[in-house]
Write a protein that holds these residues in place. Structure first.
Motif, mmCIF file in Angstrom:
data_model
loop_
_atom_site.group_PDB
_atom_site.id
_atom_site.type_symbol
_atom_site.label_atom_id
_atom_site.label_comp_id
_atom_site.label_asym_id
_atom_site.label_seq_id
_atom_site.Cartn_x
_atom_site.Cartn_y
_atom_site.Cartn_z
ATOM 1 N N ALA A 24 0.574 -1.503 0.022
ATOM 2 C CA ALA A 24 0.174 0.303 0.273
ATOM 3 C C ALA A 24 1.350 0.854 -0.011
ATOM 4 O O ALA A 24 0.196 2.014 -0.682
ATOM 5 C CB ALA A 24 -0.694 -0.137 0.831
ATOM 6 N N THR A 25 2.027 1.579 0.732
ATOM 7 C CA THR A 25 2.665 2.398 0.776
ATOM 8 C C THR A 25 3.673 2.702 -1.266
ATOM 9 O O THR A 25 4.322 4.158 -0.760
ATOM 10 C CB THR A 25 3.859 2.106 1.622
ATOM 11 N N VAL A 26 3.585 1.660 -1.071
ATOM 12 C CA VAL A 26 3.885 2.199 -3.103
ATOM 13 C C VAL A 26 3.149 3.425 -3.300
ATOM 14 O O VAL A 26 3.607 4.074 -3.986
ATOM 15 C CB VAL A 26 3.743 0.535 -4.081
ATOM 16 N N LEU A 27 1.761 2.834 -3.176
ATOM 17 C CA LEU A 27 0.675 3.862 -4.150
ATOM 18 C C LEU A 27 1.972 5.624 -3.342
ATOM 19 O O LEU A 27 1.300 6.600 -4.431
ATOM 20 C CB LEU A 27 -0.570 3.725 -3.976
ATOM 21 N N ILE A 28 1.597 5.446 -2.171
ATOM 22 C CA ILE A 28 1.944 6.963 -1.835
ATOM 23 C C ILE A 28 3.351 6.995 -2.230
ATOM 24 O O ILE A 28 3.277 8.466 -2.371
ATOM 25 C CB ILE A 28 1.747 7.093 -0.277
ATOM 26 N N SER A 29 4.283 6.344 -2.076
ATOM 27 C CA SER A 29 5.056 6.967 -2.585
ATOM 28 C C SER A 29 5.463 7.448 -3.965
ATOM 29 O O SER A 29 6.218 8.289 -4.142
ATOM 30 C CB SER A 29 6.013 5.450 -2.381
ATOM 31 N N ILE A 30 4.930 6.453 -4.949
ATOM 32 C CA ILE A 30 4.678 6.964 -6.333
ATOM 33 C C ILE A 30 3.947 8.196 -6.325
ATOM 34 O O ILE A 30 4.428 9.212 -7.069
ATOM 35 C CB ILE A 30 4.141 6.216 -7.119
ATOM 36 N N ASN A 31 3.049 8.894 -5.976
ATOM 37 C CA ASN A 31 2.115 9.774 -5.719
ATOM 38 C C ASN A 31 2.676 11.247 -5.198
ATOM 39 O O ASN A 31 2.713 11.889 -6.201
ATOM 40 C CB ASN A 31 0.827 9.873 -4.903
ATOM 41 N N ASN A 32 3.862 10.926 -4.142
ATOM 42 C CA ASN A 32 5.240 11.811 -4.385
ATOM 43 C C ASN A 32 6.174 12.253 -4.204
ATOM 44 O O ASN A 32 6.187 13.308 -4.641
ATOM 45 C CB ASN A 32 5.240 11.398 -2.141
ATOM 46 N N TYR A 33 6.271 11.274 -5.294
ATOM 47 C CA TYR A 33 7.402 10.898 -5.547
ATOM 48 C C TYR A 33 6.894 12.075 -7.267
ATOM 49 O O TYR A 33 7.528 12.894 -7.617
ATOM 50 C CB TYR A 33 8.284 10.354 -6.504
ATOM 51 N N ARG A 34 5.497 11.883 -7.674
ATOM 52 C CA ARG A 34 4.917 12.429 -8.984
ATOM 53 C C ARG A 34 4.692 13.742 -8.245
ATOM 54 O O ARG A 34 5.222 14.819 -9.613
ATOM 55 C CB ARG A 34 3.828 11.843 -9.021
ATOM 56 N N ASP A 35 4.269 14.451 -7.143
ATOM 57 C CA ASP A 35 4.239 15.604 -6.489
ATOM 58 C C ASP A 35 5.426 16.038 -6.035
ATOM 59 O O ASP A 35 4.944 17.907 -5.673
ATOM 60 C CB ASP A 35 2.579 15.270 -5.825
ATOM 61 N N TYR A 36 6.777 15.568 -5.943
ATOM 62 C CA TYR A 36 7.581 16.595 -5.044
ATOM 63 C C TYR A 36 7.794 18.050 -5.155
ATOM 64 O O TYR A 36 8.310 18.709 -4.081
ATOM 65 C CB TYR A 36 9.192 15.360 -4.777
ATOM 66 N N LEU A 37 8.177 17.901 -6.181
ATOM 67 C CA LEU A 37 8.432 19.558 -6.489
ATOM 68 C C LEU A 37 7.663 20.597 -6.242
ATOM 69 O O LEU A 37 7.816 21.578 -5.671
ATOM 70 C CB LEU A 37 9.182 19.708 -7.870
ATOM 71 N N GLU A 38 5.988 20.201 -6.867
ATOM 72 C CA GLU A 38 5.423 20.981 -6.382
ATOM 73 C C GLU A 38 4.624 21.423 -4.801
ATOM 74 O O GLU A 38 4.690 22.296 -3.994
ATOM 75 C CB GLU A 38 3.728 20.619 -6.427
ATOM 76 N N ASP A 39 5.170 19.869 -4.159
ATOM 77 C CA ASP A 39 5.069 19.725 -2.061
ATOM 78 C C ASP A 39 6.018 20.689 -2.018
ATOM 79 O O ASP A 39 6.102 21.247 -0.631
ATOM 80 C CB ASP A 39 5.073 18.023 -2.360
ATOM 81 N N ARG A 40 7.324 20.383 -3.039
ATOM 82 C CA ARG A 40 8.492 21.286 -2.376
ATOM 83 C C ARG A 40 7.399 22.889 -1.261
ATOM 84 O O ARG A 40 8.232 23.981 -0.365
ATOM 85 C CB ARG A 40 9.302 21.314 -2.394
ATOM 86 N N LYS A 41 7.013 23.756 -2.338
ATOM 87 C CA LYS A 41 6.755 25.400 -3.059
ATOM 88 C C LYS A 41 6.385 25.299 -1.686
ATOM 89 O O LYS A 41 5.796 26.419 -1.318
ATOM 90 C CB LYS A 41 6.462 25.350 -4.254
#
Length: 304
Positions: A194-211
């Motif tokens: 299940a954590t793979v799902l959130i990890s893929i999601n977070n990798y996709r969004d990591y640049l915008e999340d930093r902002k």
């Protein structure tokens, strides 16, 4: 409730906000824990096992839906969901629903989960009350409260614990009245997948999340870390799964390894592609892998 939950768009926005592709994270642990309970239990009342598991399943689904809705509303409020979003459409950010409506929907989902779980509490008492209360609390605290877990890099721990160990262990205890090593091992495997799902999601969004200071592990440590985190989660799952060669039977151990080629494909694609909307495809693939893994695991127990 000053705003109607059903708007002129009908139920479509709510189906979108529920994120149905991610609900395998609630289905898989219930399936596996039910079959494990059947294997280890000395009780022959199979109808009761099925009834309790169905209640647990729908209760867990509504907790996850509530968590998804609250995440939708609060990520928009905090700026994590904006016009640059790469992920699937979010109803608050796109204007299909207001943040207030989505929050109301989230809390209503939590209430429905509580009502469904009443027979479970009557059956097993205080442990189920504690599990339910903590699950609801952290479902909100995932993106809400003064210390939102998803914004502090604790999302992975949350998923492993609640969508793995608690989900599998809780239903196993509900059915059998005890916990054993097998239930915890199965819970850890399910949680890692299940954590793979959130990890893929977070990798996709990591640049915008930093902002917006949403410091997921991917945002905190970067793309290289995010790629190897996904690889690590899959390697850990299949390594831990070797345990079942000793515990139950050959088929329980062997059949889930049929999902390994799909895991390799997901990892290969994640390593080769830069974060973009194509990661939504990998998200769906990883959800499908978890579900198939759980089905094959369960078949192995039954035919062994």
């Amino acid at each position: 409730m000053s705003e109607a939950l059903i708007t002129k768009q009908g139920v479509y926005p709510w189906l979108l906000a529920a994120r149905p592709k991610t609900l395998s994270a609630a289905v898989t642990p219930i399936l596996i824990s039910t079959i494990l309970s059947y294997h280890y239990s000395l009780i022959g009342n199979y109808k009761n096992i099925i009834f309790l598991s169905l209640l647990a399943l729908f209760s867990a689904i509504f907790i996850q839906i509530g968590t998804n809705l609250i995440n939708d509303a609060l990520d928009f409020k905090k700026g994590a969901d904006n016009e640059n979003r790469l992920g699937p459409k979010r109803v608050t950010q796109s204007g299909l629903l207001t943040a207030k409506q989505v929050m109301m929907g989230g809390f209503l989902s939590f209430l429905i989960s509580v009502l469904i779980a009443i027979p479970l509490v009557m059956h097993s008492g205080l442990p189920i009350i504690i599990i339910g209360f903590v699950s609801l609390l952290f479902g909100y605290l995932y993106t809400g409260g003064p210390y939102p877990l998803a914004y502090k890099g604790l999302g992975e721990i949350f998923v492993i614990f609640f969508f793995g160990l608690v989900a599998v262990g809780g239903v196993f205890y509900l059915q059998t009245g005890f916990l054993n090593t097998a239930a915890l091992i199965a819970g850890l495997e399910v949680g890692l997948l299940a954590t793979v799902l959130i990890s893929i999601n977070n990798y996709r969004d990591y640049l915008e999340d930093r902002k917006v200071s949403k410091m997921t592990l991917a945002a905190r440590f970067g793309a290289r870390f995010a790629k190897y985190e996904i690889l690590f989660l899959y390697i850990s799952t299949y390594t831990i799964h070797l345990y079942w060669f000793m515990e139950i039977n050959f088929w329980t151990a062997f059949l889930p390894f049929l999902t390994l080629p799909l895991a390799i494909k997901i990892v290969k694609e994640v390593f080769q592609q830069e974060p973009s909307s194509i990661f939504n495809k990998y998200l769906g693939m990883s959800a499908l892998l978890q579900l198939i893994f759980g089905i094959l695991f369960s078949i192995g127990i039954l035919i062994g």
